[in-house]
Design a protein around this motif. Structure first.
Motif, short mmCIF file in Angstrom:
data_model
loop_
_atom_site.label_atom_id
_atom_site.label_comp_id
_atom_site.label_asym_id
_atom_site.label_seq_id
_atom_site.Cartn_x
_atom_site.Cartn_y
_atom_site.Cartn_z
N ASP A 78 -4.70 1.26 11.21
CA ASP A 78 -5.59 2.34 10.78
C ASP A 78 -6.09 2.12 9.36
O ASP A 78 -7.26 2.38 9.06
CB ASP A 78 -4.87 3.70 10.85
CG ASP A 78 -4.63 4.18 12.27
OD1 ASP A 78 -5.26 3.64 13.21
OD2 ASP A 78 -3.80 5.09 12.44
N LEU A 79 -5.22 1.64 8.49
CA LEU A 79 -5.57 1.45 7.08
C LEU A 79 -6.67 0.41 6.90
O LEU A 79 -7.59 0.61 6.11
CB LEU A 79 -4.32 1.04 6.29
CG LEU A 79 -4.48 0.94 4.78
CD1 LEU A 79 -4.59 2.33 4.16
CD2 LEU A 79 -3.31 0.19 4.19
N VAL A 80 -6.59 -0.71 7.64
CA VAL A 80 -7.54 -1.81 7.43
C VAL A 80 -8.67 -1.84 8.45
O VAL A 80 -9.56 -2.69 8.35
CB VAL A 80 -6.81 -3.17 7.37
CG1 VAL A 80 -5.87 -3.22 6.17
CG2 VAL A 80 -6.07 -3.49 8.66
N ALA A 81 -8.65 -0.92 9.42
CA ALA A 81 -9.72 -0.89 10.43
C ALA A 81 -11.12 -0.78 9.81
O ALA A 81 -12.04 -1.44 10.31
CB ALA A 81 -9.48 0.25 11.41
N PRO A 82 -11.32 -0.01 8.73
CA PRO A 82 -12.66 0.06 8.14
C PRO A 82 -13.19 -1.30 7.66
O PRO A 82 -14.39 -1.48 7.50
CB PRO A 82 -12.50 1.02 6.96
CG PRO A 82 -11.31 1.85 7.29
CD PRO A 82 -10.41 0.94 8.08
N LEU A 83 -12.29 -2.25 7.45
CA LEU A 83 -12.68 -3.58 7.01
C LEU A 83 -12.79 -4.55 8.19
O LEU A 83 -12.99 -5.75 7.99
CB LEU A 83 -11.67 -4.12 6.00
CG LEU A 83 -11.53 -3.30 4.72
CD1 LEU A 83 -10.36 -3.80 3.89
CD2 LEU A 83 -12.82 -3.36 3.92
N GLY A 84 -12.64 -4.05 9.41
CA GLY A 84 -12.72 -4.90 10.59
C GLY A 84 -11.48 -5.76 10.78
O GLY A 84 -11.55 -6.81 11.43
N LYS B 271 -6.42 -1.71 -2.86
CA LYS B 271 -6.79 -0.36 -3.32
C LYS B 271 -6.45 0.70 -2.27
O LYS B 271 -6.05 1.81 -2.62
CB LYS B 271 -8.28 -0.30 -3.66
CG LYS B 271 -8.62 -1.05 -4.92
CD LYS B 271 -10.10 -1.03 -5.19
CE LYS B 271 -10.40 -1.93 -6.38
NZ LYS B 271 -11.84 -2.09 -6.60
N PHE B 272 -6.60 0.37 -0.98
CA PHE B 272 -6.21 1.28 0.10
C PHE B 272 -4.69 1.41 0.18
O PHE B 272 -4.15 2.49 0.44
CB PHE B 272 -6.69 0.76 1.46
CG PHE B 272 -8.15 0.83 1.73
CD1 PHE B 272 -9.04 1.49 0.90
CD2 PHE B 272 -8.67 0.22 2.86
CE1 PHE B 272 -10.39 1.55 1.18
CE2 PHE B 272 -10.02 0.27 3.16
CZ PHE B 272 -10.88 0.93 2.32
N GLN B 273 -4.02 0.29 -0.01
CA GLN B 273 -2.58 0.21 0.22
C GLN B 273 -1.78 1.00 -0.82
O GLN B 273 -0.80 1.64 -0.47
CB GLN B 273 -2.12 -1.25 0.23
CG GLN B 273 -0.64 -1.42 0.44
CD GLN B 273 -0.18 -2.84 0.23
OE1 GLN B 273 -0.92 -3.68 -0.28
NE2 GLN B 273 1.04 -3.11 0.60
N ARG B 274 -2.20 0.92 -2.05
CA ARG B 274 -1.40 1.54 -3.13
C ARG B 274 -1.13 3.03 -2.87
O ARG B 274 0.03 3.45 -2.88
CB ARG B 274 -2.05 1.32 -4.48
CG ARG B 274 -1.31 2.05 -5.59
CD ARG B 274 -1.49 1.44 -6.90
NE ARG B 274 -0.63 0.25 -6.94
CZ ARG B 274 -0.75 -0.69 -7.84
NH1 ARG B 274 -1.66 -0.62 -8.75
NH2 ARG B 274 0.06 -1.72 -7.85
N PRO B 275 -2.16 3.88 -2.64
CA PRO B 275 -1.85 5.29 -2.41
C PRO B 275 -1.07 5.53 -1.11
O PRO B 275 -0.25 6.44 -1.02
CB PRO B 275 -3.22 5.98 -2.37
CG PRO B 275 -4.23 4.90 -2.29
CD PRO B 275 -3.59 3.63 -2.72
#
Length: 147
Positions: A23-29, A106-110
């Motif tokens: 889910d976290l990295v889906a926006p990046l394909g 940047k997504f992972q940190r929060p």
């Protein structure tokens, strides 16, 4: 018995971790699997062939090769000639791969900070130590069986 219960919790946590990572990295394909390989390539001190990446990740070479091929197709990694082996290309992060890895960070940190909220640092360190010990024992047993 306690170790068996721990293994079941690890299996469940791993499944949830993979789903959350997807889910976290889906926006990046990307998928969690591609993210893992991309991260391993990004963090390696020098470019590595697929076999070394697979060994470092504890995965089968064939599965890592498939993921590397997908990352090449996406333009996130490049293949370079290997001076030590004609057929085993070195896997390098492309400029697009570096940008994607930076965005993922940047997504992972929060996300990680949210998961860690309320957990004691000392208990996290103990859990990591136990997992590292179990991994070392399992690696030793697999190595003994291969001989």
């Amino acid at each position: 018995m306690a170790l068996s219960a721990l293994f079941l919790d690890i299996f469940r946590a791993n499944a949830l971790l993979v789903a959350s990572g997807d889910d976290l990295v889906a926006p990046l394909g990307l998928t969690s699997a591609r993210w893992q390989v991309l991260g391993t390539v990004a963090m390696a001190p020098t470019p590595q062939p697929v076999a070394h990446i697979a060994r470092d990740m504890g995965l089968a070479r064939q599965s890592v090769q498939r993921l590397v091929n997908e990352l090449v197709d996406a333009g996130l990694v490049d293949l370079k000639d290997n001076p030590h082996h004609k057929r085993a290309k070195l896997i390098c992060l492309s400029e697009a791969g570096r940008r994607s890895f930076d965005v993922i960070h940047k997504f992972q940190r929060p996300w990680v900070d949210g998961l860690a909220e309320g957990l004691e640092t000392e208990k996290i360190a103990i859990a990591a130590e136990v997992l590292q010990s179990l991994r070392a024992r399992l690696e030793q047993r697999l190595g003994d069986q291969a001989e």
